[in-house]
Motif scaffolding. Structure first.
Motif, PDB file in Angstrom:
ATOM      1  N   ARG A   1      76.418 -37.290  14.066  1.00  0.00           N
ATOM      2  CA  ARG A   1      76.852 -36.616  12.754  1.00  0.00           C
ATOM      3  C   ARG A   1      76.983 -37.477  11.613  1.00  0.00           C
TER       4      ARG A   1
ATOM      5  N   GLU B   1      80.885 -36.925  23.218  1.00  0.00           N
ATOM      6  CA  GLU B   1      81.207 -36.519  21.982  1.00  0.00           C
ATOM      7  C   GLU B   1      81.286 -37.643  21.158  1.00  0.00           C
TER       8      GLU B   1
ATOM      9  N   GLU C   1      77.749 -31.358   6.833  1.00  0.00           N
ATOM     10  CA  GLU C   1      78.889 -32.094   6.717  1.00  0.00           C
ATOM     11  C   GLU C   1      80.053 -30.861   6.683  1.00  0.00           C
TER      12      GLU C   1
ATOM     13  N   LEU D   1      85.992 -28.411  12.664  1.00  0.00           N
ATOM     14  CA  LEU D   1      86.977 -29.295  13.120  1.00  0.00           C
ATOM     15  C   LEU D   1      88.322 -28.825  12.763  1.00  0.00           C
TER      16      LEU D   1
ATOM     17  N   LYS E   1      77.690 -38.008  20.085  1.00  0.00           N
ATOM     18  CA  LYS E   1      77.282 -36.871  18.955  1.00  0.00           C
ATOM     19  C   LYS E   1      78.280 -37.207  17.676  1.00  0.00           C
ATOM     20  N   GLU E   2      79.327 -37.890  17.732  1.00  0.00           N
ATOM     21  CA  GLU E   2      79.891 -38.262  16.378  1.00  0.00           C
ATOM     22  C   GLU E   2      79.011 -39.333  15.762  1.00  0.00           C
TER      23      GLU E   2
ATOM     24  N   GLN F   1      74.164 -30.202  16.472  1.00  0.00           N
ATOM     25  CA  GLN F   1      75.411 -30.042  16.367  1.00  0.00           C
ATOM     26  C   GLN F   1      76.309 -29.044  17.499  1.00  0.00           C
TER      27      GLN F   1
ATOM     28  N   TYR G   1      80.592 -28.885   9.585  1.00  0.00           N
ATOM     29  CA  TYR G   1      81.355 -29.584  10.662  1.00  0.00           C
ATOM     30  C   TYR G   1      82.828 -29.672  10.410  1.00  0.00           C
TER      31      TYR G   1
ATOM     32  N   GLU H   1      79.533 -29.566  18.744  1.00  0.00           N
ATOM     33  CA  GLU H   1      80.712 -29.420  17.916  1.00  0.00           C
ATOM     34  C   GLU H   1      81.161 -27.906  17.890  1.00  0.00           C
TER      35      GLU H   1
END
Length: 881
Positions: free
Chosen positions: A612, A605, A866, A873, A608-609, A693, A869, A696
């Motif tokens: 992103r 993760e 963005e 979140l 992956k961040e 992504q 995402y 996510e």
């Protein structure tokens, strides 16, 4: 004056008169041709033939030269040939001398009586006195008789004007006047010249058109590539570049369209000429000067552990192309005396930046000079190849410490190899070879020579240190059957290094065996994880460089996926080592080591961040997070859990993976990603980052849906970053359904019947979604996919309950079970002693973070990727508000 002297003087003057008459005759004979030649040269110096068609100009030149030649021939044939009598007559006329003087000096007395001799002597005295005063005159060219109109002055004036007009091309135009251009006679048409200069990319200068500036001076960038295209000639023109002692010639090549084309790189002042028999074009080129770059240390280099740390700065007028740390031994051993310094590339300055600086942290454990006192300099190199060398700093490089005996032996041999840079002895003149006769079916015999090393044992020509290293390798691997080599890869590596040393021809070839010995030492010291760690470091460096250099999103996405895969393999290699060594959390605690718990999912993760953030344009934040992840992986140590029954129940599974939660988590993440792609496809716009992504998307409200695993079909990332068709989405849905069948079978085998039923419902919903996608019904597919996702979540909860029940049954005290990395397994219940109740300040901070996330999610200037995402979140914290 004596008689003989007078006679000799008179003969000399007669000869001089005769020469003057010959000159006058030659001039009079050549005067018409000389006048014509002067007129033709004046015409060419003035450039008048350039105004005519090429064929007309060539024919006119041939005619003019032919006419001049004919005039010269006629004059030579008709010129006067003065004899001795004509010379005497002219001398007598010019000196007002009677012809009798010549006869008197040549006469002799007829009688020798006194009266006759007296008369003769008297006549001789008078003749001698007259001869003494005779003096031949210079030639007199009576051009006026030939040019009564004074055209010679017109020709002279035109010739002078032509010299002024021709300027620096005087020689070339005179040459063209005397040698007609044969090109038009050979089929050349009127030439069309196209030329342009493209400066080197690092200069940032604009291209320059040269076609309209033929004959002019051009100011260029420090380095430019000039392209010249010529249409019309039957043969290839030639480019000549003259720059004093340096000259370059290039013959143009025929292009596909029939024109002739050539490219030449100019980096100094000079004259560029295009020649096809005659000069057709010229340019005087004056590139600007490219100053050498500058570099220096901003802070003194210091060694911190295994790292060398220092600050640096560099600048250049057109941009720094490369930056290196140049290391030279302070007191070189005998093998390094006179050796060239070793350059270590530095990162941090984008290629082409005019100035910049930073802090470098280098691991030089594998450097050839590790452990030596060295003189270090920062060197900046520009695109022109110039170097800017900074001031020197003295440091001692760190050296690696190995504990395993084989690793230490390999490093000692490697050091002997690297510290030897003396030349090999010259090869013998005669080399032995084996000769074979090859005769194939229906083929003639052919000799094949296979050269051998018998007459040239190259290791015997090596310096002493290399020969000693070869002997040590042979001794170290002499008896592998004694069981000393537990890892065959270590033995094979040492033998490979020995083989490379045996065939080494020169010092530059020693890098290969040295690298093999380094790999062997790492393998002997760290085992299987060494290769995985090396691949992880390479992937991390590649991604960091891409973030610094502003690479495209596609390239960053590909490098991110490679880094995630390398991290997964590295963690798995560490886990395998922990299994072999039975490294448990309890044993680590007994040794007083404090370990931070982190899972593979959390590492993935974090990676992956990084991706992103880079996709959102936050390259600096992505690079900072990548450095943290790199530090985390560098200090990662895997330990096994020591849960209840461990080692006592036959190794029955106790983790989430044993109950199928890992596979189920993968299925949930893949289904969420597929839901997003289906929604985007139904709306007519694909999410270009959906495939990257998707991890996510797999994070649901329960916080357990975000596991990434690229090994299974239908896993997140299958969309490859592009909108997909309904058929492709259907194929992904079918792959997820097949993966679900395996999870269902595993749940049934563990007695989790409720979870198996939920999985069956999810499977049916997946089948309905697949059918809808085959029909192109995106709305129906979305409804079925939501049902499948709900079934997967419910099945995950059932499996978690089963895990808690099994843990309570095996551990009545409620200690719970541990996952493979030493943390509480999902679903296990502790005694509450470790539970931390958040204070009001932490709650307020949480509210501020949520409020900031909402603002960013509604910002219209943010990218759709963005915002999507951030919305996902926020969904995870919906229940916590």
């Amino acid at each position: 004056m004596k008689h003989q002297d007078a006679l000799a003087h008179l003969n000399r003057e007669i000869a001089r008169t005769r020469v003057a008459m010959l000159k006058e005759a030659w001039v009079l004979a050549c005067a018409p041709a000389i006048f014509a030649l002067g007129a033709w040269l004046a015409v060419n110096l003035l450039g008048l033939p350039d105004l005519l068609a090429p064929m007309v100009a060539s024919l006119l030149a041939i005619a003019a030269l032919g006419g001049i030649g004919s005039l010269l021939f006629r004059g030579m044939v008709k010129r006067a040939r003065p004899g001795l009598r004509e010379a005497r007559l002219r001398l007598a006329r010019e000196a007002q001398l009677e012809m009798g003087v010549f006869e008197a000096l040549e006469d002799h007395p007829s009688r020798l009586d006194p009266a006759g001799v007296a008369l003769w002597q008297r006549a001789q005295a008078g003749a001698q006195a007259a001869a003494k005063a005779v003096q031949a005159r210079r030639p007199h060219y009576d051009v006026q008789r030939l040019d009564r109109l004074g055209l010679r002055y017109v020709v002279l004036l035109a010739f002078c004007l032509g010299l002024v007009a021709a300027g620096p091309r005087i020689g070339q135009r005179l040459f063209e006047a005397m040698l007609p251009d044969p090109g038009p006679l050979l089929g050349d048409r009127a030439l069309t010249i196209e030329a342009w200069a493209v400066p080197a990319p690092y200069t940032g200068a604009a291209p320059i058109a040269m076609s309209e500036r033929i004959g002019n001076s051009l100011a260029l960038a420090p380095k430019a590539e000039i392209t010249v295209r010529v249409a019309g000639p039957r043969g290839a023109p030639v480019l000549h570049f003259d720059a004093g002692r340096f000259s370059q010639t290039l013959k143009l090549k025929r292009a596909a369209d029939g024109a002739y084309e050539g490219r030449i790189t100019i980096a100094r002042r000079g004259v560029l000429r295009l020649v096809r028999f005659h000069e057709k074009a010229r340019w005087r080129l004056a590139p600007k000067r490219d100053l050498a770059p500058a570099a220096r240390f901003e802070s003194e280099p210091v060694v911190e552990g295994d790292q060398l740390r220092f600050g640096w700065s560099a600048s250049d007028d057109y941009g720094v192309e490369a930056l290196v740390l140049r290391l030279t031994p302070k007191e070189p051993p005998p093998g390094l005396v006179g050796a060239a310094p070793v350059d270590v590339p530095l990162e941090g300055l984008p290629s082409g930046a005019k100035q910049g600086g930073g802090v470098a942290e280098l691991s030089l454990l594998s450097h050839p000079y590790a452990g030596l006192e060295v003189l270090a300099r920062v060197v900046a190199i520009d695109a022109f190849g110039q170097e800017g060398v900074g001031p020197v700093a003295q440091i001692k490089l760190p050296q690696p410490i190995f504990l395993q005996p084989l690793a230490r032996a390999a490093m000692e041999i490697r050091k002997e190899i690297l510290l030897e840079r003396r030349a090999f002895a010259p090869a013998p003149a005669a080399i032995a070879f084996a000769r074979f006769i090859v005769r194939g079916p229906g083929q003639a015999a052919e000799e094949v020579f296979v050269y051998t090393d018998d007459a040239d044992p190259r290791i015997e020509r090596a310096p002493p240190a290399i020969r000693a290293a070869a002997r040590k390798l042979d001794a170290l691997t002499a008896a592998p059957q004694d069981g000393y080599f537990r890892d065959f890869a270590v033995y094979a590596g040492l033998r490979g290094a020995a083989g490379l040393l045996a065939v080494t021809r020169e010092t530059d070839d020693l890098a290969a065996p040295a690298q093999v010995l380094w790999d062997v030492a790492m393998r002997a010291e760290y085992g299987d994880s060494a290769d995985a760690r090396r691949a992880l470091d390479e992937a991390q460096k590649a991604l960091a460089e891409a973030l610094r250099s502003g690479a495209s999103q596609e390239e960053i996405a590909a490098l991110s996926r490679k880094l995630q895969e390398a991290a997964r393999k590295y963690v798995e290699a560490l886990r395998q080592e922990a299994l072999r060594e039975n490294r448990t959390a309890e044993s680590q605690e007994n040794q007083g080591q404090q370990q931070t718990s982190v899972t593979r999912d959390e590492i993935q993760e974090l990676l992956k961040e990084v991706q992103r953030l880079s996709e959102a344009g936050k390259k600096e934040e992505a690079a900072a997070l990548l450095d943290k992840v790199t530090s985390l992986l560098a200090n990662l140590q895997v330990q096994l859990s020591q849960g209840p029954g461990d080692g006592q129940d036959g190794g029955e599974g106790k983790t989430e993976k044993d109950f199928g939660l890992d596979a189920l988590s993968d299925a949930i993440g893949g289904q969420r990603a597929l839901n997003d792609d289906t929604r985007a496809a139904g709306a007519g716009q694909g999410d270009p980052k959906s495939g990257q992504q998707s991890g996510e998307s797999g994070e649901g409200k329960d916080g357990k849906d975000g596991k990434d695993d690229t090994s299974g079909e239908g896993a997140p990332g299958q969309s490859a970053g592009k909108p997909q068709s309904a058929q492709a989405l259907a194929d992904r849905q079918k792959a997820l359904q097949r993966a679900l069948e395996a999870a269902k079978s595993r749940a049934e085998g563990k007695g989790a019947s409720d979870a198996s039923g939920r999985l069956g419902e999810a499977g049916k919903a997946m089948a309905q979604a697949e059918e809808a996608l085959r029909r192109g019904d995106f709305a129906g597919a979305q409804r079925a996919q939501e049902g499948a996702l709900g079934g997967l979540r419910a099945a995950a909860e059932e499996l978690a309950k089963a895990l808690r029940s099994k843990a309570e049954a095996k551990d009545p005290n409620g200690r719970g079970v541990r996952d493979p990395l030493g943390r509480d397994a999902a679903g296990s219940v502790g005694d509450g002693d470790a539970t931390k109740v958040p204070v009001e300040r932490e709650l307020q901070r949480s509210r501020e973070i949520l409020q900031d996330l909402r603002k960013r999610a509604s910002d219209p200037e943010a990218s759709e990727t963005e915002r999507a995402y951030l919305r996902r979140l926020l969904d995870q914290f919906h229940d916590s508000e």
